[in-house]
Scaffold this motif. Structure first.
Motif, PDB file in Angstrom:
ATOM      1  N   VAL A  19      23.020  13.518   2.798  1.00 48.24           N
ATOM      2  CA  VAL A  19      21.835  14.087   2.900  1.00 48.24           C
ATOM      3  C   VAL A  19      21.255  14.125   4.183  1.00 48.24           C
ATOM      4  O   VAL A  19      20.906  15.161   4.712  1.00 48.24           O
ATOM      5  CB  VAL A  19      20.791  13.317   1.916  1.00 48.24           C
ATOM      6  N   PRO A  20      21.341  12.900   5.327  1.00 50.69           N
ATOM      7  CA  PRO A  20      20.647  13.126   6.468  1.00 50.69           C
ATOM      8  C   PRO A  20      21.404  13.984   7.249  1.00 50.69           C
ATOM      9  O   PRO A  20      20.677  14.645   8.280  1.00 50.69           O
ATOM     10  CB  PRO A  20      21.097  11.672   6.854  1.00 50.69           C
ATOM     11  N   LEU A  21      22.834  14.263   7.283  1.00 53.84           N
ATOM     12  CA  LEU A  21      23.376  14.977   7.934  1.00 53.84           C
ATOM     13  C   LEU A  21      23.029  16.700   7.574  1.00 53.84           C
ATOM     14  O   LEU A  21      22.847  17.382   8.688  1.00 53.84           O
ATOM     15  CB  LEU A  21      25.149  14.964   7.720  1.00 53.84           C
ATOM     16  N   SER A  22      22.943  17.075   6.399  1.00 55.33           N
ATOM     17  CA  SER A  22      22.574  18.132   6.062  1.00 55.33           C
ATOM     18  C   SER A  22      21.139  18.621   6.178  1.00 55.33           C
ATOM     19  O   SER A  22      20.936  19.703   6.892  1.00 55.33           O
ATOM     20  CB  SER A  22      22.847  18.588   4.439  1.00 55.33           C
ATOM     21  N   VAL A  23      20.401  17.827   6.126  1.00 50.85           N
ATOM     22  CA  VAL A  23      18.812  17.810   6.535  1.00 50.85           C
ATOM     23  C   VAL A  23      18.732  18.214   8.152  1.00 50.85           C
ATOM     24  O   VAL A  23      18.086  19.187   8.592  1.00 50.85           O
ATOM     25  CB  VAL A  23      17.984  16.719   6.000  1.00 50.85           C
ATOM     26  N   LEU A  24      19.302  17.322   9.005  1.00 52.17           N
ATOM     27  CA  LEU A  24      19.214  17.269  10.424  1.00 52.17           C
ATOM     28  C   LEU A  24      20.005  18.491  10.850  1.00 52.17           C
ATOM     29  O   LEU A  24      19.410  19.140  11.703  1.00 52.17           O
ATOM     30  CB  LEU A  24      19.902  15.953  11.007  1.00 52.17           C
ATOM     31  N   ALA A  25      20.976  18.903  10.051  1.00 54.58           N
ATOM     32  CA  ALA A  25      21.556  20.144  10.561  1.00 54.58           C
ATOM     33  C   ALA A  25      20.883  21.591  10.515  1.00 54.58           C
ATOM     34  O   ALA A  25      20.664  22.420  11.201  1.00 54.58           O
ATOM     35  CB  ALA A  25      23.122  20.544   9.842  1.00 54.58           C
ATOM     36  N   GLU A  26      20.120  21.427   9.111  1.00 54.56           N
ATOM     37  CA  GLU A  26      18.994  22.243   9.160  1.00 54.56           C
ATOM     38  C   GLU A  26      17.848  22.516   9.860  1.00 54.56           C
ATOM     39  O   GLU A  26      17.331  23.323  10.366  1.00 54.56           O
ATOM     40  CB  GLU A  26      18.623  22.235   7.428  1.00 54.56           C
ATOM     41  N   LEU A  27      17.480  21.473  10.365  1.00 60.52           N
ATOM     42  CA  LEU A  27      16.460  21.138  11.046  1.00 60.52           C
ATOM     43  C   LEU A  27      16.625  21.686  12.508  1.00 60.52           C
ATOM     44  O   LEU A  27      16.023  22.268  13.455  1.00 60.52           O
ATOM     45  CB  LEU A  27      15.675  19.705  11.433  1.00 60.52           C
ATOM     46  N   ARG A  28      17.743  21.506  12.943  1.00 57.93           N
ATOM     47  CA  ARG A  28      18.520  22.025  14.178  1.00 57.93           C
ATOM     48  C   ARG A  28      18.561  23.516  14.168  1.00 57.93           C
ATOM     49  O   ARG A  28      18.197  24.092  15.140  1.00 57.93           O
ATOM     50  CB  ARG A  28      19.771  21.677  14.375  1.00 57.93           C
ATOM     51  N   SER A  46      28.295  18.146  10.871  1.00 58.46           N
ATOM     52  CA  SER A  46      28.502  17.264   9.782  1.00 58.46           C
ATOM     53  C   SER A  46      29.486  16.151  10.078  1.00 58.46           C
ATOM     54  O   SER A  46      30.291  15.579   8.993  1.00 58.46           O
ATOM     55  CB  SER A  46      28.759  17.970   8.473  1.00 58.46           C
ATOM     56  N   LYS A  47      29.587  15.573  11.072  1.00 56.83           N
ATOM     57  CA  LYS A  47      30.468  14.490  11.374  1.00 56.83           C
ATOM     58  C   LYS A  47      29.939  13.491  12.373  1.00 56.83           C
ATOM     59  O   LYS A  47      30.058  13.765  13.694  1.00 56.83           O
ATOM     60  CB  LYS A  47      31.811  15.307  11.888  1.00 56.83           C
ATOM     61  N   PRO A  48      29.457  12.489  12.069  1.00 56.80           N
ATOM     62  CA  PRO A  48      29.055  11.372  13.262  1.00 56.80           C
ATOM     63  C   PRO A  48      30.173  11.064  14.058  1.00 56.80           C
ATOM     64  O   PRO A  48      31.208  10.920  13.593  1.00 56.80           O
ATOM     65  CB  PRO A  48      28.620  10.287  12.223  1.00 56.80           C
ATOM     66  N   GLY A  49      29.621  10.917  15.433  1.00 55.75           N
ATOM     67  CA  GLY A  49      30.831  10.657  16.357  1.00 55.75           C
ATOM     68  C   GLY A  49      30.232   9.317  17.083  1.00 55.75           C
ATOM     69  O   GLY A  49      29.409   8.464  16.735  1.00 55.75           O
ATOM     70  N   LEU A  50      30.863   9.459  18.669  1.00 59.33           N
ATOM     71  CA  LEU A  50      30.383   8.402  19.310  1.00 59.33           C
ATOM     72  C   LEU A  50      28.816   8.214  19.765  1.00 59.33           C
ATOM     73  O   LEU A  50      28.175   7.178  19.776  1.00 59.33           O
ATOM     74  CB  LEU A  50      31.421   8.321  20.587  1.00 59.33           C
ATOM     75  N   SER A  51      28.336   9.345  20.024  1.00 58.24           N
ATOM     76  CA  SER A  51      26.980   9.374  20.339  1.00 58.24           C
ATOM     77  C   SER A  51      26.220   8.797  19.112  1.00 58.24           C
ATOM     78  O   SER A  51      25.257   8.251  19.419  1.00 58.24           O
ATOM     79  CB  SER A  51      26.550  11.028  20.575  1.00 58.24           C
ATOM     80  N   THR A  52      26.411   9.215  18.005  1.00 60.75           N
ATOM     81  CA  THR A  52      25.525   8.678  16.669  1.00 60.75           C
ATOM     82  C   THR A  52      25.898   7.194  16.568  1.00 60.75           C
ATOM     83  O   THR A  52      25.045   6.489  16.270  1.00 60.75           O
ATOM     84  CB  THR A  52      26.125   9.553  15.345  1.00 60.75           C
ATOM     85  N   PHE A  53      27.048   6.966  16.953  1.00 62.20           N
ATOM     86  CA  PHE A  53      27.277   5.360  16.773  1.00 62.20           C
ATOM     87  C   PHE A  53      26.551   4.665  17.815  1.00 62.20           C
ATOM     88  O   PHE A  53      26.099   3.633  17.491  1.00 62.20           O
ATOM     89  CB  PHE A  53      28.939   4.932  16.898  1.00 62.20           C
ATOM     90  N   ARG A  54      26.655   5.158  19.116  1.00 67.77           N
ATOM     91  CA  ARG A  54      25.775   4.541  20.075  1.00 67.77           C
ATOM     92  C   ARG A  54      24.194   4.470  19.701  1.00 67.77           C
ATOM     93  O   ARG A  54      23.454   3.317  20.129  1.00 67.77           O
ATOM     94  CB  ARG A  54      26.024   5.197  21.448  1.00 67.77           C
ATOM     95  N   PHE A  55      23.718   5.746  19.283  1.00 60.81           N
ATOM     96  CA  PHE A  55      22.464   5.653  19.116  1.00 60.81           C
ATOM     97  C   PHE A  55      21.882   4.808  17.828  1.00 60.81           C
ATOM     98  O   PHE A  55      21.018   3.857  17.870  1.00 60.81           O
ATOM     99  CB  PHE A  55      22.076   7.075  18.356  1.00 60.81           C
ATOM    100  N   ALA A  56      22.842   4.519  17.006  1.00 61.79           N
ATOM    101  CA  ALA A  56      22.553   3.795  15.799  1.00 61.79           C
ATOM    102  C   ALA A  56      22.468   2.502  15.984  1.00 61.79           C
ATOM    103  O   ALA A  56      21.842   1.452  15.928  1.00 61.79           O
ATOM    104  CB  ALA A  56      23.558   3.724  14.666  1.00 61.79           C
TER     105      ALA A  56
END
Length: 434
Positions: A19-28, A46-56
């Motif tokens: 759900v977070p991925l689909s919503v944030l993609a739509e917002l983009r 729809s694929k969390p990567g290194l940037s997402t990991f660092r942010f989290a």
């Protein structure tokens, strides 16, 4: 290493990220940013990567992620995940409203066994609204995509229809939390609450020493009620918390350490710490009654250090979660409070009403409050402006302030910069060491 493993586990769990991925993609697609640009690009695929990991990792660096009943729990300011309540936070971003309440606390009664010296609910106009009124309020909160609904008071356990209200909140997809003294929280009550879908319970306990706490509450059985109720709560599978109100003495003498040790012995999941506020019973208290910057820093350090060490229970200090370096003051922009008479305020501690649920639709009141307050603020509203609020209250004779006075007073507030989380999300530049 354990924290990194947990993050990887979460980011790879589609039940959490879908759900977070689909919503944030739509917002983009709509040109609306809610996370840093590098993370946003990964969400678009729809694929969390290194940037997402660092942010989290940056965001969660001072938190202690734990498992409870097959779900992850960060702290009581966020619903467990995966869950319907967690998804609602993200789905709300597509509502078309500028802001939506992540959480709401409902003071369903002003009745209470105690009269604590720091009680924020006292000195307000009080009432005992009927079940239909509260059910309507809960329905409207769910329509606003509210993810956490807390039942407070007074002591909400004194209402016979509390399980019914909890059921309406939980069946609608919200995580329901009960804030109580512990009196009357026996096996029969716990069973009713569990069947209604209650997620968490927070028991008020400000001292680890039984005699001190009983004197503080002016009742010989106060500590015993909490101790016994905690064990009932744990046996029934609730996410169980102790809630303390921090005063200068509490911080200076580091009573939070004694309380944490006791909570650990009892098997509690979270020690939740808020600070005494200049409202209710402390409405006209001198400044020395409240925490100094040094005392706030001490509580924030305790939150971060304890959680980084992975100690149990985790610590959730109000001053850390709503600090300028993180999410700032959420009152009226991500959170709301409805007192026992139906007045809608930014939070439990801010005696400024923007309407009443017995007179107007909740969405209308919520939008009025949003417009008046603007956006998330770096500073606590009531700690910053309580003298202005009290002055306006003396002139008007109303406590909390009436909507017209609240809106007028908001125009006197200094415009606030965004808290760091929102600034980082908008700019895409993360900082370390927070």
């Amino acid at each position: 290493m354990i924290r990194l493993f947990k993050l990887l586990w979460i980011l790879c769990d589609r039940r959490i990220t879908e759900v977070p991925l689909s919503v944030l993609a739509e917002l983009r697609k709509r040109g609306k940013r809610r996370v840093p640009e590098a993370v946003e690009k990964e969400f678009a695929k729809s694929k969390p990567g290194l940037s997402t990991f660092r942010f989290a990792r940056e965001w969660l660096s001072g938190e202690n992620l734990t498992r409870h009943n097959g779900q992850w729990v960060l702290n009581s300011f966020m619903p467990p995940f995966p869950s319907r309540a967690f998804d609602r936070i993200f789905e709300a971003l597509l509502s078309g409203r500028r802001l939506n309440p992540v959480s709401a606390f409902l003071s369903v009664t002003a009745r209470c066994t105690f009269e604590c010296p720091h009680c924020s609910a006292r000195k307000r106009k009080s009432a005992e609204l009927n079940s239909d009124t509260w059910r309507s309020a809960i329905r409207q909160l769910l329509d606003l995509h509210c993810a956490i609904i807390g039942f407070t008071g007074g002591d909400p356990i004194l209402r016979e229809d509390l399980p019914e209200l909890i059921r309406q909140a939980s069946s609608g997809g919200a995580a329901a939390i009960l804030f109580t003294t512990g009196r009357g929280f026996d096996e029969e009550a716990a069973n009713r609450f569990r069947e209604a879908g209650l997620w968490a319970v927070c028991f008020s306990l400000d001292r680890a020493n039984p005699d001190e706490f009983n004197r503080f509450r002016n009742h010989a059985g106060a500590f015993e009620w909490v101790r016994d109720a905690v064990q009932v709560s744990l046996r029934n599978g609730f996410y169980t918390m102790l809630g303390a109100v921090a005063t200068p003495e509490f911080a200076d003498r580091e009573r939070f350490r004694e309380l944490h040790e006791l909570a650990s012995e009892w098997g509690v999941h979270e020690l939740r710490i808020v600070e005494a506020m200049p409202c209710g019973m402390l409405r006209d208290a001198p400044d020395a009654t409240f925490l100094s910057p040094a005392e706030i820093a001490k509580l924030r350090a305790f939150h971060t250090e304890t959680n980084r060490r992975g100690l149990h229970p985790k610590v959730c200090a109000f001053n850390q979660i709503e600090s300028p370096e993180f999410f700032g003051c959420s009152g009226g922009t991500q959170h709301l409070y409805i007192d026992s008479s139906g007045a809608v305020c930014p939070c439990d501690f801010t005696p400024m009403s923007f309407g009443n649920i017995t007179e107007e639709p909740l969405e209308k009141i919520w939008l009025r409050m949003n417009e008046a307050l603007g956006g998330p603020r770096r500073e606590c509203i009531v700690r910053t402006y309580y003298k202005k609020i009290n002055e306006r209250s003396r002139v008007s004779g109303s406590y909390p302030l009436k909507p017209e006075d609240s809106c007028s007073l908001c125009r006197e507030f200094t415009k606030s910069e965004l808290p760091d989380y929102f600034r980082i999300a908008a700019s895409g530049k993360a900082e370390s060491g927070k």
